[in-house]
Design an enzyme around this catalytic site. Structure first.
Site, PDB file in Angstrom:
ATOM      1  CB  ALA A 124      -0.933  -0.019   1.210  1.00 28.53           C
ATOM      2  N   PRO A 128      -5.234   8.487  -2.552  1.00 28.43           N
ATOM      3  CG  PRO A 128      -7.318   8.599  -1.479  1.00 28.43           C
ATOM      4  CD  PRO A 128      -5.872   8.269  -1.238  1.00 28.43           C
ATOM      5  N   GLY A 131      -0.318   9.247  -6.832  1.00 32.83           N
ATOM      6  CA  GLY A 131      -0.005   7.990  -7.506  1.00 32.83           C
ATOM      7  C   GLY A 131       1.438   8.045  -7.970  1.00 32.83           C
ATOM      8  N   GLY A 244       9.648  -5.235  -8.751  1.00 28.69           N
ATOM      9  CA  GLY A 244       8.249  -5.409  -9.173  1.00 28.69           C
ATOM     10  C   GLY A 244       8.085  -5.140 -10.657  1.00 28.69           C
ATOM     11  CB  ILE A 343      -5.107  -9.869 -36.855  1.00 25.01           C
ATOM     12  CG1 ILE A 343      -3.829  -9.166 -37.325  1.00 25.01           C
ATOM     13  CG2 ILE A 343      -5.179 -11.293 -37.391  1.00 25.01           C
ATOM     14  CD1 ILE A 343      -2.538  -9.799 -36.814  1.00 25.01           C
ATOM     15  N   GLY A 345     -10.555  -8.814 -36.616  1.00 23.16           N
ATOM     16  CA  GLY A 345     -11.720  -8.072 -37.117  1.00 23.16           C
ATOM     17  C   GLY A 345     -12.864  -8.120 -36.113  1.00 23.16           C
ATOM     18  CD  GLU A 369       4.449  -3.586  -9.579  1.00 27.85           C
ATOM     19  OE1 GLU A 369       5.694  -3.602  -9.597  1.00 27.85           O
ATOM     20  OE2 GLU A 369       3.760  -4.562  -9.210  1.00 27.85           O
ATOM     21  N   GLY A 370       4.136   2.248 -11.695  1.00 26.24           N
ATOM     22  CA  GLY A 370       4.797   3.360 -12.382  1.00 26.24           C
ATOM     23  C   GLY A 370       4.358   3.422 -13.829  1.00 26.24           C
TER      24      GLY A 370
HETATM   25  N1  CAA Z   1      16.157   2.623  -5.254  1.00 28.23           N
HETATM   26  C1  CAA Z   1      16.693   3.170  -4.147  1.00 28.23           C
HETATM   27  N2  CAA Z   1      16.500   4.477  -3.802  1.00 28.23           N
HETATM   28  C2  CAA Z   1      15.746   5.221  -4.623  1.00 28.23           C
HETATM   29  C3  CAA Z   1      15.157   4.719  -5.781  1.00 28.23           C
HETATM   30  C4  CAA Z   1      15.389   3.353  -6.105  1.00 28.23           C
HETATM   31  N3  CAA Z   1      14.867   2.803  -7.190  1.00 28.23           N
HETATM   32  N4  CAA Z   1      14.451   5.699  -6.396  1.00 28.23           N
HETATM   33  C5  CAA Z   1      14.605   6.796  -5.648  1.00 28.23           C
HETATM   34  N5  CAA Z   1      15.382   6.506  -4.570  1.00 28.23           N
HETATM   35  C6  CAA Z   1      15.819   7.432  -3.525  1.00 28.23           C
HETATM   36  C7  CAA Z   1      16.587   8.581  -4.141  1.00 28.23           C
HETATM   37  O1  CAA Z   1      17.955   8.254  -4.287  1.00 28.23           O
HETATM   38  C8  CAA Z   1      16.369   9.696  -3.116  1.00 28.23           C
HETATM   39  O2  CAA Z   1      17.222   9.508  -2.019  1.00 28.23           O
HETATM   40  P1  CAA Z   1      18.445  10.545  -1.751  1.00 28.23           P
HETATM   41  O3  CAA Z   1      17.774  11.871  -1.578  1.00 28.23           O
HETATM   42  O4  CAA Z   1      19.089  10.022  -0.517  1.00 28.23           O
HETATM   43  O5  CAA Z   1      19.304  10.469  -2.969  1.00 28.23           O
HETATM   44  C9  CAA Z   1      14.962   9.404  -2.612  1.00 28.23           C
HETATM   45  O6  CAA Z   1      14.668   8.026  -2.909  1.00 28.23           O
HETATM   46  C10 CAA Z   1      13.926  10.277  -3.293  1.00 28.23           C
HETATM   47  O7  CAA Z   1      14.023  10.045  -4.681  1.00 28.23           O
HETATM   48  P2  CAA Z   1      13.567  11.115  -5.752  1.00 28.23           P
HETATM   49  O8  CAA Z   1      14.065  12.457  -5.347  1.00 28.23           O
HETATM   50  O9  CAA Z   1      13.935  10.600  -7.101  1.00 28.23           O
HETATM   51  O10 CAA Z   1      11.977  11.099  -5.545  1.00 28.23           O
HETATM   52  P3  CAA Z   1      10.835  11.804  -6.356  1.00 28.23           P
HETATM   53  O11 CAA Z   1       9.848  12.307  -5.393  1.00 28.23           O
HETATM   54  O12 CAA Z   1      11.392  12.725  -7.393  1.00 28.23           O
HETATM   55  O13 CAA Z   1      10.093  10.568  -7.080  1.00 28.23           O
HETATM   56  C11 CAA Z   1       9.672   8.836  -8.643  1.00 28.23           C
HETATM   57  C12 CAA Z   1      10.684   9.607  -7.780  1.00 28.23           C
HETATM   58  C13 CAA Z   1      10.533   8.012  -9.570  1.00 28.23           C
HETATM   59  C14 CAA Z   1       8.751   9.700  -9.446  1.00 28.23           C
HETATM   60  C15 CAA Z   1       8.839   7.911  -7.727  1.00 28.23           C
HETATM   61  O14 CAA Z   1       7.957   8.682  -6.931  1.00 28.23           O
HETATM   62  C16 CAA Z   1       8.062   6.871  -8.490  1.00 28.23           C
HETATM   63  O15 CAA Z   1       8.599   5.836  -8.887  1.00 28.23           O
HETATM   64  N6  CAA Z   1       6.746   7.100  -8.684  1.00 28.23           N
HETATM   65  C17 CAA Z   1       5.880   6.079  -9.219  1.00 28.23           C
HETATM   66  C18 CAA Z   1       5.278   5.325  -8.072  1.00 28.23           C
HETATM   67  C19 CAA Z   1       4.738   3.995  -8.491  1.00 28.23           C
HETATM   68  O16 CAA Z   1       5.379   3.243  -9.228  1.00 28.23           O
HETATM   69  N7  CAA Z   1       3.591   3.667  -7.957  1.00 28.23           N
HETATM   70  C20 CAA Z   1       3.019   2.389  -8.178  1.00 28.23           C
HETATM   71  C21 CAA Z   1       2.277   1.981  -6.969  1.00 28.23           C
HETATM   72  S1  CAA Z   1       2.362   0.325  -6.574  1.00 28.23           S
HETATM   73  C22 CAA Z   1       1.373  -0.516  -7.609  1.00 28.23           C
HETATM   74  O17 CAA Z   1       1.016  -0.092  -8.667  1.00 28.23           O
HETATM   75  C23 CAA Z   1       1.114  -1.840  -7.079  1.00 28.23           C
HETATM   76  C24 CAA Z   1       0.002  -2.606  -7.553  1.00 28.23           C
HETATM   77  O18 CAA Z   1      -1.093  -2.515  -7.072  1.00 28.23           O
HETATM   78  C25 CAA Z   1       0.257  -3.682  -8.532  1.00 28.23           C
END
Ligand code: CAA
Length: 387
Positions: A124, A128, A131, A244, A343, A345, A369-370
């Protein structure tokens, strides 16, 4: 990269394929229509070792590797994407995270029943109002005065398996002023007071995978159920998503493969203007492009899985690899399923055939998952070093 499969990888692939063909494929359409959670087949998948593929045997898992996981995911998704969604959350977002960051007691208590297929796990993060902007969360966890537990108030949305999960890895702010560094991860038990399941999401695809909101009101989480340290939650959430995303790439490959195989069969049989439609150049171009994108997606997925396996020794991040695999495979799946409908139709548009379901199911792989936009952002940020 060596793609010669080991005996164990081949065994799990065969077991997943046999079960998918016999146990899942025949019921997939029915569960898509009803939207019921497939309790019996998920339990049987647990008994086959498909719910904790990378979890070591001493914690109830199959003790296999990331390639084995990708292979099994492809087979299950090829039969039904909804089953593979439930499988992917249990395996990666739930079990992998606890195995990586949990204490011995947490692994025994929270991983074993899920890896053995006796219970369901959930993850989780989404709320809301947040995302893609995942760290912008309103859920709060406050340490009690005696330091024995956290009081959590949280509202989470789009929780895969939320309606049936026994345990949930949940992220909440312990230090809201610290932003991403103020997020902490907790193990939450759905049977404890203060846990409530909210509205169910009616979905376009993966309809048999149950999705709902969950709400925690003054939920008491014992301090020993905190996953990792205070403030480590966001890094845990992100690194768990790195793995993931390889699972979702595998799912996309499985859906695309099903759509491709259905198309291949159809173009060999369906006749128009006195000949098989597969003899027409415009159809041939589609088949060639579908096959090429399918295999490219598979290779990127296996490549990311190899990087994940290597990371165990090197400690290097495989963030870009996971994002590239998910980005490419999900867009390939969407494109391939779109071509498959075209394909076929009118039959492609009909619920009498499974291709319209593949098309609806593929869409989620570009979102959860993004999103594809987030994957592009992650890849570009890491490649350029700019933000
Ligand atoms: N591994 C380790 N650390 C990480 C990391 C990773 N992959 N990504 C970021 N970090 C760390 C960064 O290094 C940073 O730490 P430091 O300040 O110490 O360097 C910290 O986390 C913050 O990172 P960012 O400044 O990059 O964070 P941000 O706010 O700019 O956001 C983002 C980054 C990539 C946009 C992230 O928010 C993201 O991936 N968003 C998408 C979320 C997502 O995938 N949601 C899916 C929900 S789950 C789902 O869908 C499940 C389901 O039901 C199937």
């Amino acid at each position: 990269m060596d793609f010669k499969l080991t005996d164990e990888q081949r065994m799990i692939q065969d077991a997943a394929r046999d079960f998918a063909e016999q146990g899942i494929k025949p019921i997939a359409a029915e569960f898509d229509v009803s939207g019921q959670f497939p309790v019996d087949t998920i339990k049987a998948m647990g008994e086959l070792g498909l719910m904790g593929i990378e979890v070591p045997e001493e914690y109830g898992g199959a003790g296999l590797d990331a390639i084995a996981y990708a292979l099994a995911m492809i087979e299950i998704a090829r039969a039904d994407a909804a089953h593979s969604t439930i499988m992917s959350v249990n395996n990666t977002l739930y079990c992998n995270g606890i195995m990586q960051y949990g204490t011995e007691q947490q692994k025994q208590q929270f991983v074993r029943p899920i890896a053995e297929g006796k219970q369901i796990g959930a993850y989780a993060l989404t709320e809301p109002q947040s995302g893609s902007d995942a760290s912008n969360m309103r859920s709060r966890a406050v340490l009690s005065a005696d330091g024995s537990h956290y009081v959590i108030n949280a509202k989470k949305s789009w929780i895969t398996s939320g309606p049936v999960a026994k345990y949930v890895v949940l992220f909440a702010m312990t230090d809201p002023a610290a932003g991403a560094k103020g997020v902490t991860a907790f193990m939450v038990d759905a049977d404890q007071q203060g846990f409530m399941r909210g509205k169910m999401e009616p979905k376009l695809g993966i309809r048999a995978s149950a999705t709902c909101e969950i709400e925690l009101t003054d939920y008491h989480c014992p301090v020993e159920n905190r996953l990792g340290g205070e403030g480590e939650g966001f890094k845990i959430a992100m690194s768990v998503l790195d793995a993931g995303r390889i699972g979702i790439a595998s799912q996309a490959v499985g859906i695309a493969q099903a759509a491709y195989e259905a198309s291949l069969e159809y173009v060999r049989e369906r006749k128009a203007f006195g000949q098989e439609i597969g003899t027409f150049q415009m159809i041939q171009a589609k088949i060639a492009d579908m096959k090429t994108r399918l295999e490219a997606a598979r290779l990127l997925t296996f490549s990311a899985a190899c990087k994940k396996m290597a990371a165990k020794q090197t400690g290097e991040r495989f963030t870009v690899d996971g994002s590239m695999a998910k980005l490419y495979a999900s867009e390939a799946a969407m494109w391939i399923t779109h071509q498959a409908v075209q394909i076929h139709g009118g039959m492609g548009y009909s619920k009498e055939m499974p291709v319209e379901r593949y098309f609806r199911d593929a869409k989620i792989t570009e979102i959860y998952e993004g999103t594809s936009e987030i994957q592009r952002m992650v890849i570009a940020r890491m490649e350029t070093g700019l933000r």
